[in-house]
Design an enzyme around this catalytic site. Sequence first.
Site, PDB file in Angstrom:
ATOM      1  N   ASP A  74     -56.856  55.456  63.392  1.00 51.25           N
ATOM      2  CA  ASP A  74     -57.666  54.244  63.562  1.00 51.25           C
ATOM      3  C   ASP A  74     -56.712  53.171  63.653  1.00 51.25           C
ATOM      4  OD1 ASP A  74     -57.579  55.129  60.481  1.00 51.25           O
ATOM      5  OD2 ASP A  74     -57.307  53.044  60.712  1.00 51.25           O
ATOM      6  N   ASP A 106     -57.535  50.417  62.006  1.00 56.10           N
ATOM      7  CA  ASP A 106     -57.836  49.523  60.629  1.00 56.10           C
ATOM      8  C   ASP A 106     -59.267  48.773  61.259  1.00 56.10           C
ATOM      9  OD1 ASP A 106     -57.539  49.460  57.971  1.00 56.10           O
ATOM     10  OD2 ASP A 106     -56.750  47.520  58.171  1.00 56.10           O
TER      11      ASP A 106
HETATM   12  N1  LIG Z   1     -57.168  52.145  58.023  1.00 56.67           N
HETATM   13  C1  LIG Z   1     -56.886  52.702  56.886  1.00 56.67           C
HETATM   14  N2  LIG Z   1     -56.454  52.070  55.904  1.00 56.67           N
HETATM   15  C2  LIG Z   1     -55.801  52.739  54.839  1.00 56.67           C
HETATM   16  N3  LIG Z   1     -55.697  54.020  54.772  1.00 56.67           N
HETATM   17  C3  LIG Z   1     -56.230  54.726  56.051  1.00 56.67           C
HETATM   18  N4  LIG Z   1     -55.776  55.959  56.032  1.00 56.67           N
HETATM   19  C4  LIG Z   1     -55.954  56.158  57.482  1.00 56.67           C
HETATM   20  N5  LIG Z   1     -56.568  55.056  58.150  1.00 56.67           N
HETATM   21  C5  LIG Z   1     -56.554  54.123  57.087  1.00 56.67           C
END
Ligand SMILES: Nc1ncnc2[nH]cnc12
Length: 290
Positions: free
Chosen positions: A212, A214
């Site tokens: 992703d 975030d």
């Molecule tokens: N955006 C994110 N922040 C923290 N841990 C994660 N693991 C996968 N995506 C994450």
Amino acid sequence: MTQAKIGVIGGSGLYKMDALKDVEEIEIETPFGKPSDTLIVGNLDGTQVAFLPRHNRNHTLLPSELPFRANIYAMKKLGVEYIISASAVGSLKEEVKPVDMVVPDQFIDRTKNRASTFFGEGIIAHIAFGDPICNNLAQILADAIDSLNLTDVTLHRGGTYVCMEGPAFSTKAESNLYRSWDATVIGMTNLTEAKLAREAEIAYTTLALVTDYDCWHPDHDSVTVEMVVGNLQKNAVNAQKVIQETVKRISKNPPESEAHSALKNALFTPLDKAPAKTKKKLEFILKKYF
Ligand SMILES: Nc1ncnc2[nH]cnc12
Ligand SMILES: CSC[C@H]1O[C@H](OP(=O)(O)O)[C@H](O)[C@@H]1O
């Protein structure tokens, strides 16, 4: 006791390794309690590998609840010298896209709620941690990824992994702060593991699987578990291929690692003056210095 030279820790979405053959499930007790799950030791193309799903195979453990010390100690008890850690991460850079792979070489510690040393109780050590990842091992991992020519996956060699406490994901202000620090990815587990692996003189590298953007990206929704799991499922097959190829390469040519002698100049307490109880507790980590 069964032994394995290579350990694999599976993160979110990687709860088993289908390619392991002749597997044995081993319950290991440690002075730091039980690991996240039984360790699965099996054969991967002729090499004994120990696999551990860090959140348990049913994903029942929060990052803050992980028995990090027991996990690394259990690997040490099995004779593990190299750990490959597969982990889901959010991207903090435009060019690092979901489903890409990153082999980081640095960490920033934003954890606040976890034990991250084996030492204390009368035995003091301060390990060097300027290069927290074993560069030789990381290169083998990155070369293995390159050699597989995976469709739609870009490999990013190097980068900084921010390790946050969680379990809630970051705020936009935090995410943008980490971007201003030029960090590459964010997760909740790997720094703690890397630190303990170094104290246990095990070479450690991270295979970061991007799931992703975030919450900072104006054109992408903020991270959700659904997003993480969806992208990880796409990547789980690739991750296993990468691990298999990396294991082959390590076995053929086991790399030298500064991690393997990390305690040589780090132990402060003369061991003949150390409490017998703590010496016993740290036996598997310290025995070559007794
Ligand atoms: N955006 C994110 N922040 C923290 N841990 C994660 N693991 C996968 N995506 C994450
Ligand atoms: C399920 S999203 C957050 C979760 O995913 C990452 O797990 P891991 O590092 O074990 O792959 C992240 O660190 C969080 O624990």
